[in-house]
Design an enzyme around this catalytic site. Structure first.
Site, PDB file in Angstrom:
ATOM      1  N   VAL A  44       0.832  -1.201   0.000  1.00 25.22           N
ATOM      2  CA  VAL A  44       0.000   0.000   0.000  1.00 25.22           C
ATOM      3  C   VAL A  44       0.873   1.259   0.000  1.00 25.22           C
ATOM      4  O   VAL A  44       0.613   2.214  -0.740  1.00 25.22           O
ATOM      5  CB  VAL A  44      -0.962   0.007   1.213  1.00 25.22           C
ATOM      6  CG1 VAL A  44      -1.783   1.285   1.235  1.00 25.22           C
ATOM      7  CG2 VAL A  44      -1.880  -1.210   1.177  1.00 25.22           C
ATOM      8  N   CYS A  45       1.909   1.253   0.798  1.00 25.14           N
ATOM      9  CA  CYS A  45       2.795   2.414   0.897  1.00 25.14           C
ATOM     10  C   CYS A  45       3.476   2.708  -0.439  1.00 25.14           C
ATOM     11  O   CYS A  45       3.648   3.874  -0.818  1.00 25.14           O
ATOM     12  CB  CYS A  45       3.860   2.182   1.967  1.00 25.14           C
ATOM     13  SG  CYS A  45       3.201   1.843   3.609  1.00 25.14           S
ATOM     14  N   THR A  46       3.838   1.667  -1.160  1.00 26.56           N
ATOM     15  CA  THR A  46       4.479   1.857  -2.456  1.00 26.56           C
ATOM     16  C   THR A  46       3.549   2.586  -3.423  1.00 26.56           C
ATOM     17  O   THR A  46       3.966   3.506  -4.134  1.00 26.56           O
ATOM     18  CB  THR A  46       4.907   0.501  -3.043  1.00 26.56           C
ATOM     19  OG1 THR A  46       5.824  -0.132  -2.137  1.00 26.56           O
ATOM     20  CG2 THR A  46       5.572   0.666  -4.395  1.00 26.56           C
ATOM     21  N   LEU A  49       3.174   6.474  -2.175  1.00 28.26           N
ATOM     22  CA  LEU A  49       4.281   7.382  -2.464  1.00 28.26           C
ATOM     23  C   LEU A  49       4.450   7.596  -3.958  1.00 28.26           C
ATOM     24  O   LEU A  49       4.868   8.664  -4.401  1.00 28.26           O
ATOM     25  CB  LEU A  49       5.574   6.894  -1.812  1.00 28.26           C
ATOM     26  CG  LEU A  49       5.746   7.440  -0.380  1.00 28.26           C
ATOM     27  CD1 LEU A  49       4.821   6.734   0.600  1.00 28.26           C
ATOM     28  CD2 LEU A  49       7.183   7.368   0.086  1.00 28.26           C
TER      29      LEU A  49
END
Length: 217
Positions: A44-46, A49
């Protein structure tokens, strides 16, 4: 310290992928978004960002500086940025804070106290998905906290910035689901007579307490 809307954003020094910073100096005379993600090399973080990097021009148009944070070290951040750039076809340029010791995370109450799986190898919590919008006076204008499992809508964050900046410049507020260019609401402190002078495009009185005028954009 409990952070609320209207609080002065706590200042801090930190190492980032763009060098050492002092937060208030980093903001300068601009707006800022400080946002945390749980951990590098996570799915999810990838995507998040990558989205922020793709929106860099939109943040620049609004005089907004963006800075990320997670409880990982600089080496991890640098390697992960390569993945983000390749996966999302972007060139990530905003700094990411290395907060392995959780000092900034604790200062801004970003640590995850809900998800038992969002921890490091030592059992110490990672960060949740927090967002702080800070104005040039270093005042916190928005606080959002998302669970680790849910990616954020950065179009919504841009929408809030548009609303805040417009409201700071003009005596207006914005209705639910408002988007840039939509009609805005005359601020309750402004009389209808005064509003007709302030807003030459016209004032529509729906109710004495609900008066609309075309967006000054």
């Amino acid at each position: 310290m409990t952070l609320r809307l209207g609080s002065i954003a706590p200042d801090f020094e930190a190492k980032t992928t763009k060098g050492d910073i002092k937060f208030h100096d980093f903001i300068g005379d601009k707006w800022a978004i400080l946002f945390s993600h749980p951990a590098d090399f996570t799915p999810v973080c990838t995507t998040e960002l990558g989205l922020v990097a793709a929106l860099q021009d939109e943040f620049d148009k609004r005089n907004v500086k963006v800075i990320g944070l997670s409880a990982n070290d600089l080496d991890s951040h640098e390697k992960w940025i390569n993945d983000i750039n390749e996966i999302s076809n972007v060139d990530l340029q905003f700094p990411i804070i290395a907060d392995a010791d959780r000092k900034v995370s604790e200062l801004y109450d970003m640590l995850d106290h809900q998800d038992a799986t969002n921890i490091d190898a030592k059992g110490v919590p990672f960060t949740v998905r927090s967002v702080f919008i800070v104005d040039p006076k270093k005042t916190i204008r928005l606080i959002l906290t998302y669970p680790a499992s849910t990616g954020r809508n950065f179009d919504e964050i841009l929408r809030v910035i548009d609303s805040l900046q417009l409201g700071d410049k003009h005596r207006i507020t914005t209705p639910g689901n408002w988007k840039k260019g939509d009609d805005v609401i005359v601020h309750p402190s402004v009389s209808t007579e005064e509003a007709q002078k302030l807003f030459p495009k016209g004032v529509k009185v729906v109710r004495p307490y609900l008066r609309l005028t075309p967006s000054p954009f």
